[in-house]
Design a protein around this motif. Structure first.
Motif, PDB file in Angstrom:
ATOM      1  N   VAL A   1      81.966  -9.186  73.234  1.00  0.00           N
ATOM      2  CA  VAL A   1      82.604  -9.416  74.536  1.00  0.00           C
ATOM      3  C   VAL A   1      82.926  -7.929  74.777  1.00  0.00           C
ATOM      4  N   ARG A   2      83.286  -7.890  76.335  1.00  0.00           N
ATOM      5  CA  ARG A   2      83.783  -6.607  76.947  1.00  0.00           C
ATOM      6  C   ARG A   2      85.511  -6.611  76.770  1.00  0.00           C
ATOM      7  N   LEU A   3      85.815  -5.386  76.115  1.00  0.00           N
ATOM      8  CA  LEU A   3      87.507  -5.275  76.186  1.00  0.00           C
ATOM      9  C   LEU A   3      87.709  -4.030  76.763  1.00  0.00           C
ATOM     10  N   ARG A   4      88.970  -4.210  77.652  1.00  0.00           N
ATOM     11  CA  ARG A   4      89.517  -2.948  78.396  1.00  0.00           C
ATOM     12  C   ARG A   4      90.642  -2.580  77.313  1.00  0.00           C
ATOM     13  N   ILE A   5      90.584  -1.387  77.017  1.00  0.00           N
ATOM     14  CA  ILE A   5      91.712  -0.585  76.254  1.00  0.00           C
ATOM     15  C   ILE A   5      92.361   0.309  77.185  1.00  0.00           C
ATOM     16  N   ASP A   6      93.526   0.053  77.268  1.00  0.00           N
ATOM     17  CA  ASP A   6      94.446   1.115  78.086  1.00  0.00           C
ATOM     18  C   ASP A   6      95.384   1.647  76.984  1.00  0.00           C
ATOM     19  N   HIS A   7      94.867   3.100  76.893  1.00  0.00           N
ATOM     20  CA  HIS A   7      95.400   4.174  76.125  1.00  0.00           C
ATOM     21  C   HIS A   7      96.827   4.985  76.957  1.00  0.00           C
ATOM     22  N   PRO A   8      97.913   5.156  76.330  1.00  0.00           N
ATOM     23  CA  PRO A   8      98.869   5.692  77.164  1.00  0.00           C
ATOM     24  C   PRO A   8      98.690   7.218  77.644  1.00  0.00           C
ATOM     25  N   VAL A   9      97.562   8.005  77.183  1.00  0.00           N
ATOM     26  CA  VAL A   9      97.275   9.104  77.396  1.00  0.00           C
ATOM     27  C   VAL A   9      95.878   9.369  77.930  1.00  0.00           C
ATOM     28  N   HIS A  10      94.895   8.706  77.494  1.00  0.00           N
ATOM     29  CA  HIS A  10      93.614   8.982  77.816  1.00  0.00           C
ATOM     30  C   HIS A  10      93.015   7.566  78.873  1.00  0.00           C
ATOM     31  N   GLY A  11      94.169   6.823  79.241  1.00  0.00           N
ATOM     32  CA  GLY A  11      93.739   5.827  80.216  1.00  0.00           C
ATOM     33  C   GLY A  11      92.817   4.637  79.848  1.00  0.00           C
ATOM     34  N   GLU A  12      92.123   4.129  80.890  1.00  0.00           N
ATOM     35  CA  GLU A  12      91.600   2.881  80.733  1.00  0.00           C
ATOM     36  C   GLU A  12      90.032   3.178  79.908  1.00  0.00           C
ATOM     37  N   MET A  13      89.701   2.307  78.850  1.00  0.00           N
ATOM     38  CA  MET A  13      88.277   2.499  78.566  1.00  0.00           C
ATOM     39  C   MET A  13      87.603   1.141  78.239  1.00  0.00           C
ATOM     40  N   LEU A  14      86.502   0.966  78.610  1.00  0.00           N
ATOM     41  CA  LEU A  14      85.784  -0.286  78.458  1.00  0.00           C
ATOM     42  C   LEU A  14      84.795  -0.399  77.403  1.00  0.00           C
TER      43      LEU A  14
ATOM     44  N   SER B   1      88.776 -10.972  63.703  1.00  0.00           N
ATOM     45  CA  SER B   1      89.078 -11.995  62.762  1.00  0.00           C
ATOM     46  C   SER B   1      90.528 -12.493  63.205  1.00  0.00           C
ATOM     47  N   GLU B   2      91.519 -13.297  62.312  1.00  0.00           N
ATOM     48  CA  GLU B   2      92.588 -13.743  62.710  1.00  0.00           C
ATOM     49  C   GLU B   2      93.618 -12.474  62.844  1.00  0.00           C
ATOM     50  N   CYS B   3      93.412 -11.463  62.262  1.00  0.00           N
ATOM     51  CA  CYS B   3      94.154 -10.283  62.355  1.00  0.00           C
ATOM     52  C   CYS B   3      93.878  -9.308  63.248  1.00  0.00           C
ATOM     53  N   GLY B   4      92.872  -9.095  63.500  1.00  0.00           N
ATOM     54  CA  GLY B   4      92.165  -8.115  64.252  1.00  0.00           C
ATOM     55  C   GLY B   4      90.988  -8.155  64.780  1.00  0.00           C
ATOM     56  N   VAL B   5      90.263  -6.857  65.394  1.00  0.00           N
ATOM     57  CA  VAL B   5      88.922  -6.769  65.994  1.00  0.00           C
ATOM     58  C   VAL B   5      88.463  -5.624  65.763  1.00  0.00           C
ATOM     59  N   TYR B   6      87.119  -5.385  65.742  1.00  0.00           N
ATOM     60  CA  TYR B   6      86.379  -4.049  65.551  1.00  0.00           C
ATOM     61  C   TYR B   6      85.787  -3.682  67.014  1.00  0.00           C
ATOM     62  N   VAL B   7      85.948  -2.630  67.420  1.00  0.00           N
ATOM     63  CA  VAL B   7      85.262  -2.302  68.667  1.00  0.00           C
ATOM     64  C   VAL B   7      84.142  -1.077  68.659  1.00  0.00           C
ATOM     65  N   LEU B   8      83.175  -1.055  68.937  1.00  0.00           N
ATOM     66  CA  LEU B   8      82.190  -0.145  69.218  1.00  0.00           C
ATOM     67  C   LEU B   8      82.589   0.855  70.175  1.00  0.00           C
ATOM     68  N   MET B   9      82.511   2.069  69.903  1.00  0.00           N
ATOM     69  CA  MET B   9      82.899   3.125  70.746  1.00  0.00           C
ATOM     70  C   MET B   9      82.017   4.367  70.545  1.00  0.00           C
ATOM     71  N   ASP B  10      81.407   5.008  71.776  1.00  0.00           N
ATOM     72  CA  ASP B  10      80.593   6.258  71.257  1.00  0.00           C
ATOM     73  C   ASP B  10      81.201   7.244  71.320  1.00  0.00           C
TER      74      ASP B  10
ATOM     75  N   GLN C   1      92.650  -6.279  76.460  1.00  0.00           N
ATOM     76  CA  GLN C   1      92.444  -7.377  77.382  1.00  0.00           C
ATOM     77  C   GLN C   1      91.008  -7.753  77.523  1.00  0.00           C
ATOM     78  N   VAL C   2      90.345  -8.990  76.981  1.00  0.00           N
ATOM     79  CA  VAL C   2      89.060  -9.220  77.047  1.00  0.00           C
ATOM     80  C   VAL C   2      88.780  -9.421  78.614  1.00  0.00           C
ATOM     81  N   GLN C   3      87.531  -8.830  79.096  1.00  0.00           N
ATOM     82  CA  GLN C   3      87.104  -8.787  80.320  1.00  0.00           C
ATOM     83  C   GLN C   3      85.962  -9.932  80.401  1.00  0.00           C
ATOM     84  N   GLY C   4      85.969 -10.391  81.908  1.00  0.00           N
ATOM     85  CA  GLY C   4      84.630 -11.152  82.047  1.00  0.00           C
ATOM     86  C   GLY C   4      84.919 -12.753  81.726  1.00  0.00           C
ATOM     87  N   LEU C   5      86.200 -13.204  81.554  1.00  0.00           N
ATOM     88  CA  LEU C   5      86.158 -14.602  81.274  1.00  0.00           C
ATOM     89  C   LEU C   5      86.818 -15.306  82.678  1.00  0.00           C
TER      90      LEU C   5
END
Length: 92
Positions: A14-27, A34-43, A58-62
């Motif tokens: 799924v697409r996940l929007r990450i908001d970083h306090p310094v670098h801003g928004e990343m899709l 899993s129950e305790c976390g998520v792995y995201v692919l990043m270039d 925040q998950v996007q596209g729902l």
């Protein structure tokens, strides 16, 4: 090498929007969850997260707006990062 994971991973893309306090928004795209976390692919250009940092995700596209969750960077690899869900009652 034995797998010492406590929680089963489920493949999930799924697409996940990450908001970083310094670098801003990343899709980014998730690889698994899993129950305790998520792995995201990043270039390479997006691999600016450091161990221990807290970000908002925040998950996007729902069909409805997904909740915004606090995530902690717990693993950084060449393909992406592992993020742990931070519960509301945990200190930041």
């Amino acid at each position: 090498m034995s797998n010492s994971r406590r929680n089963v991973r489920t493949p999930l893309k799924v697409r996940l929007r990450i908001d970083h306090p310094v670098h801003g928004e990343m899709l980014v795209t998730t690889r698994d969850i899993s129950e305790c976390g998520v792995y995201v692919l990043m270039d390479q250009a997006q691999s600016m997260l450091a161990m221990g940092e807290h970000v908002q995700g925040q998950v996007q596209g729902l069909p409805i707006e997904a909740p915004i969750l606090t995530l902690e960077v717990v693993r950084v690899e060449a393909l992406g990062v592992g993020l742990r869900f931070v519960r509301d009652d945990e200190p930041s």
